[in-house]
Structures are given as C-alpha cells and as structure tokens.
Motif scaffolding. Structure first.
Motif, PDB file in Angstrom:
ATOM      1  N   ARG A  36       0.828  -1.206   0.000  1.00 61.08           N
ATOM      2  CA  ARG A  36       0.000   0.000   0.000  1.00 61.08           C
ATOM      3  C   ARG A  36       0.867   1.262   0.000  1.00 61.08           C
ATOM      4  NH1 ARG A  36      -2.602   3.778   0.078  1.00 61.08           N
ATOM      5  NH2 ARG A  36      -4.548   4.355   1.073  1.00 61.08           N
ATOM      6  N   PRO A  74       6.591   2.415  -3.527  1.00 62.31           N
ATOM      7  CA  PRO A  74       6.761   3.483  -4.525  1.00 62.31           C
ATOM      8  C   PRO A  74       6.202   3.087  -5.895  1.00 62.31           C
ATOM      9  CG  PRO A  74       8.872   2.474  -3.971  1.00 62.31           C
ATOM     10  CD  PRO A  74       7.863   1.827  -3.105  1.00 62.31           C
ATOM     11  N   VAL A  75       5.841   1.799  -6.085  1.00 65.84           N
ATOM     12  CA  VAL A  75       5.314   1.355  -7.378  1.00 65.84           C
ATOM     13  C   VAL A  75       3.795   1.529  -7.407  1.00 65.84           C
ATOM     14  CG1 VAL A  75       5.289  -0.522  -9.050  1.00 65.84           C
ATOM     15  CG2 VAL A  75       7.116  -0.389  -7.336  1.00 65.84           C
ATOM     16  N   ALA A  76       3.285   2.309  -8.365  1.00 67.42           N
ATOM     17  CA  ALA A  76       1.858   2.639  -8.390  1.00 67.42           C
ATOM     18  C   ALA A  76       0.985   1.399  -8.540  1.00 67.42           C
ATOM     19  CB  ALA A  76       1.560   3.619  -9.519  1.00 67.42           C
ATOM     20  N   ALA A  77       1.440   0.432  -9.360  1.00 67.02           N
ATOM     21  CA  ALA A  77       0.631  -0.766  -9.609  1.00 67.02           C
ATOM     22  C   ALA A  77       0.403  -1.531  -8.304  1.00 67.02           C
ATOM     23  CB  ALA A  77       1.318  -1.654 -10.638  1.00 67.02           C
ATOM     24  N   ARG A  92       0.493  -0.335  -5.287  1.00 66.35           N
ATOM     25  CA  ARG A  92      -0.414   0.449  -4.433  1.00 66.35           C
ATOM     26  C   ARG A  92      -1.859   0.223  -4.849  1.00 66.35           C
ATOM     27  NH1 ARG A  92       3.154   4.780  -4.946  1.00 66.35           N
ATOM     28  NH2 ARG A  92       1.759   5.850  -6.380  1.00 66.35           N
ATOM     29  N   SER A  93      -2.131   0.266  -6.167  1.00 66.46           N
ATOM     30  CA  SER A  93      -3.508   0.108  -6.646  1.00 66.46           C
ATOM     31  C   SER A  93      -4.067  -1.260  -6.282  1.00 66.46           C
ATOM     32  CB  SER A  93      -3.578   0.272  -8.163  1.00 66.46           C
ATOM     33  OG  SER A  93      -2.964   1.467  -8.530  1.00 66.46           O
TER      34      SER A  93
END
Lengths: 216, 221
Positions: free
Chosen positions: B45, B48-51, B53-54
C-alpha cells in the motif's frame, strides 16, 4: 431444470438489495435514537446510569451480532411478543447499533472540551439546553466520520438476516446459487452489490475525517 | 409463562467446551496469518510502485466493503468452480485470514504514517542496517502506536468466527446449534452462547493486553 445466472436472476438479487437497504436505514434510525440515550447515560453525572450504560455497551460489543439476532428472535416470543421475522431482525440490528453508536457518541461527547459545558452552566443553562444547544452539535461534527463508518458495518451486518431466513441480498444470492449451481458468479455479484452500497459510505467517511483533521 | 430450563444446555458442556476451543484456535491462527499478510499489504500500500499500491487499495476496499458472510460463501461454495476445493475448516481459516488482513493493513498503515521521517534518518545516521531500521524504528513503534485498535479488531474477528458455523465449520456457534437441534431450548442455548462469547472476548482482551505489555514495554524517552 437448471437455470443459468442471467438477467432475471440478477433482478431477483437486486430485489433482495432493497431489503438490505431498508433494514439498514430502519436499524440506523431506531438504533441511533437508542444509541443517543445510551451515550447520554454513559456520560451523565449519575453513577448507576453510567454503569448500566457501560455494561450495555460491553454486552453488545462483546458478543457476536448473530447471537444477538438469535436471542431477540427466540426471546421476543418468550416475552409474549409475537413479531414477524423482519421486525425481529430490525429490532436485533437496532439494539446492536445502539450499543456501538452509544460508544462512538460517548467518545464524541467527551471530546468536546469541558469548558463548553461549564460556560453553559455559568450562563444558567439547564442540562437539556446545555446538551441540545452546546455539546451535542459539536459532538455531532466530531462523530460524523465514525458514525458513517459504522453505517457500513451495519449494512454488512444485515447479511446475517440471511441465516435466519429473511430474503435480503445474501439470502437472494443463496437461493439463486441453489437453482443455478453457479455460486462463483452469484456470490461475486452479491458481493459487488454490497460493494456498490458500502463504498460511497466508506469514501464519505474518509472525506469527513480528512475535513475534520484539517479543521483541527 | 415460559419455563426456563438451562439444564439440557449445561449437560452438553463438553460440546460447548470443544466448540469454544475451536473458536479460539481458528481466531488465533487467522489473527497470526492475518497480521503477517496485513503487514505485506501495508508494505504494498505504501510502495513506490503505483501498480502495487492500486492492487493493495483495491483488495483492501473490496474486503472492507463486503460482508464477511458473503466472503465465506464465495470461498467455500464459489472457489471449487475454479478448482480450489477446501473443507469447511480450511475455508473458514482462509476467509478469516483474507478478511482480517485488509483491516489490519489499514490499521498498521496509520501506525506507520505516525512514524516521523527524522526517526528513520536518525537510525541510518547511527549506522543501523536497513532491516534493523524497519524492525526497530518503523515496525515495532508503529504497531505499538496502533496496538489498541489492533486488539479491538482482533476481538471483532473472534466474534466474526460465529458466522463460519453457516458452512458447518465446527466451532462454538455450530456446537450451540447442534444442542439447539437436540433440545429445542433455543433461547437458553443462545443465552449461554452469548455469555461464553462475552467471557471469550474479555479473555482475549486480557491476553492481548498482556502480550502488548510484554512486547512493547520499552522506554521511549
């Protein structure tokens, strides 16, 4: 004949969702009124009232909702009250809600600085007026995020009515699963309908919390 | 007037005791697994990786906005369609763990967010290794900060186990339903059941408090 999980079946599930929403609203309103009394008792100056309210909250927070519903459902007839299943479920959910809302609102009332109430007293205001005009409006604002958050829990809690046989959203899903033999699709759909009902509330609660924190 | 008769309920105390033990067992395993998985979710969550987090946000919100009962049905009745066939107990523990982890992830995240950056920088400046920084400066104080909410979440989870009786996992509520079917003393059975859960939740609260005091009793200043 085995049916497939098609449009009519989805409509049937959505019919169940109507009950889910109605039950949640009814339990929230009735539970909210009771919960306010519990919160006031819990914060009152009278010791027996405080102890009683603390016990009340402890009981509803320390036992499973399912058991609370069973006890109301089997207990009401023993008191000579014959009620329909849906009324018993709403009564059970309301009592449950009153315990949790009572505790949330107790916290909010105590979060209002003492000086507010003292100033009201210094001005000669009685208890009713101090609460109604000074403390509760401020406590209301503080309690909003948690209250809306609890509405999500209450909505999810109505799913347990399915185990007593009331045809709300989850029970509709069970029925459709039994005739279509496609539980994966059915329960995924049911889950998504709950998600669609609850997510806006969750987002709203988070938004309210951010706003409250920003105002300090 | 209804005559209360608790004797048949107490006669079946062995069933209740076995059920209570199963409830404690299911709860403890799911809490432990849920804590581990929840911490992994927290890391995702905040990655630093957006994927990542999503995925974590999607998972957490999906779990938190659907009823536990529907999740149980989905896993137990739905997953066999995908080839995952579990018995009632396995399905119960899996669902509990999945459910628990989402709530824990949210709680732990707020704990981690309460750690100031300067703390980590101070750790680095003192020459601590990265794992040590995470262990002693991020993880432990973060859990300590949110330990009370974590405990109430654990107790809610324990109470939630009552729902796995609906897929006939043999825990406390299931035992009570069996006694109910044999004695028809519904009110008495569920009254005693409620009392046992109340005691269990107090015991959990005490036990978790004790663990907290042992694990987190270190000076901070």
């Amino acid at each position: 004949m085995i049916r497939t999980f098609g449009f009519p079946e989805i409509l049937f599930v959505l019919e169940g969702a109507k009950w889910t929403i109605l039950m949640s609203l009814a339990a929230f309103v009735v539970g909210g009124l009771l919960g306010l009394l519990v919160a006031l008792a819990r914060t009152s100056g009278i010791r027996p009232l405080r102890i009683f309210a603390a016990g009340y909250i402890q009981i509803f927070q320390g036992t499973p909702l399912l058991i609370q519903l069973f006890l109301v459902y089997f207990g009401l007839p023993l008191l000579g009250v014959k009620v329909e299943l849906w009324l018993a479920v709403i009564a059970g959910l309301s009592l449950h809600a009153s315990g949790f809302l009572g505790e949330i609102w107790r916290g909010s009332i105590q979060a209002v600085p003492d000086g507010q109430s003292e100033a009201g007293r210094a001005l000669g205001l009685g208890y009713a007026s101090r609460m109604r005009d000074i403390v509760l409006p401020q406590a209301f604002r503080i309690s909003l995020p948690a209250t809306v958050g609890f509405m999500v829990n209450l909505t999810k809690g109505t799913a347990l009515a399915a185990l007593l046989g009331l045809t709300e959203l989850t029970r509709s899903g069970q029925l459709m699963s039994n005739i279509t033999f496609e539980p994966l699709k059915v329960y995924a759909t049911v889950g998504l309908v709950y998600f669609a009902i609850c997510l806006p509330l969750t987002l709203c609660s988070a938004q309210l919390e951010r706003r409250l924190n920003a105002q300090g | 007037m209804y005559d209360f008769d608790f004797a048949p309920v107490f006669q079946a105390w062995r069933l209740l005791a076995a059920g209570a033990w199963a409830t404690v067992y299911i709860s403890a395993i799911s809490m432990a697994l849920g804590l581990v998985f929840g911490i992994v979710l927290t890391a995702m969550r905040m990655a630093p990786v957006a994927a990542l987090r999503s995925i974590a946000i999607g998972y957490i919100e999906l779990i938190r906005n659907t009823p536990f009962l529907v999740q149980v049905f989905f896993i137990y009745f739905g997953m066999p369609e995908l080839g995952l066939r579990l018995n009632a107990m396995e399905a119960a523990i899996l669902t509990m763990t999945l459910n628990c982890s989402a709530y824990i992830a949210e709680i732990v995240r707020s704990g981690v967010e309460s750690i100031r950056k300067g703390q980590i920088e101070a750790g680095r400046a003192l020459g601590m290794s990265t794992p040590d920084v995470y262990r002693f400066i991020v993880f432990r104080p973060a859990i300590r900060a949110v330990y009370p909410s974590l405990c109430s979440q654990f107790i809610l989870m324990m109470l939630n186990t009552s729902l796995v009786a609906s897929i006939s996992a043999q825990e406390l509520t299931y035992a009570a339903q069996m006694i109910d079917n044999q004695t028809f003393r519904s009110f008495e059975v569920y009254f005693v059941l409620g009392a046992i859960y109340l005691i269990l939740s107090q015991l959990f609260s005490l036990g978790l408090g004790l663990i907290g005091r042992t694990y987190f009793s270190y000076p901070t200043k």
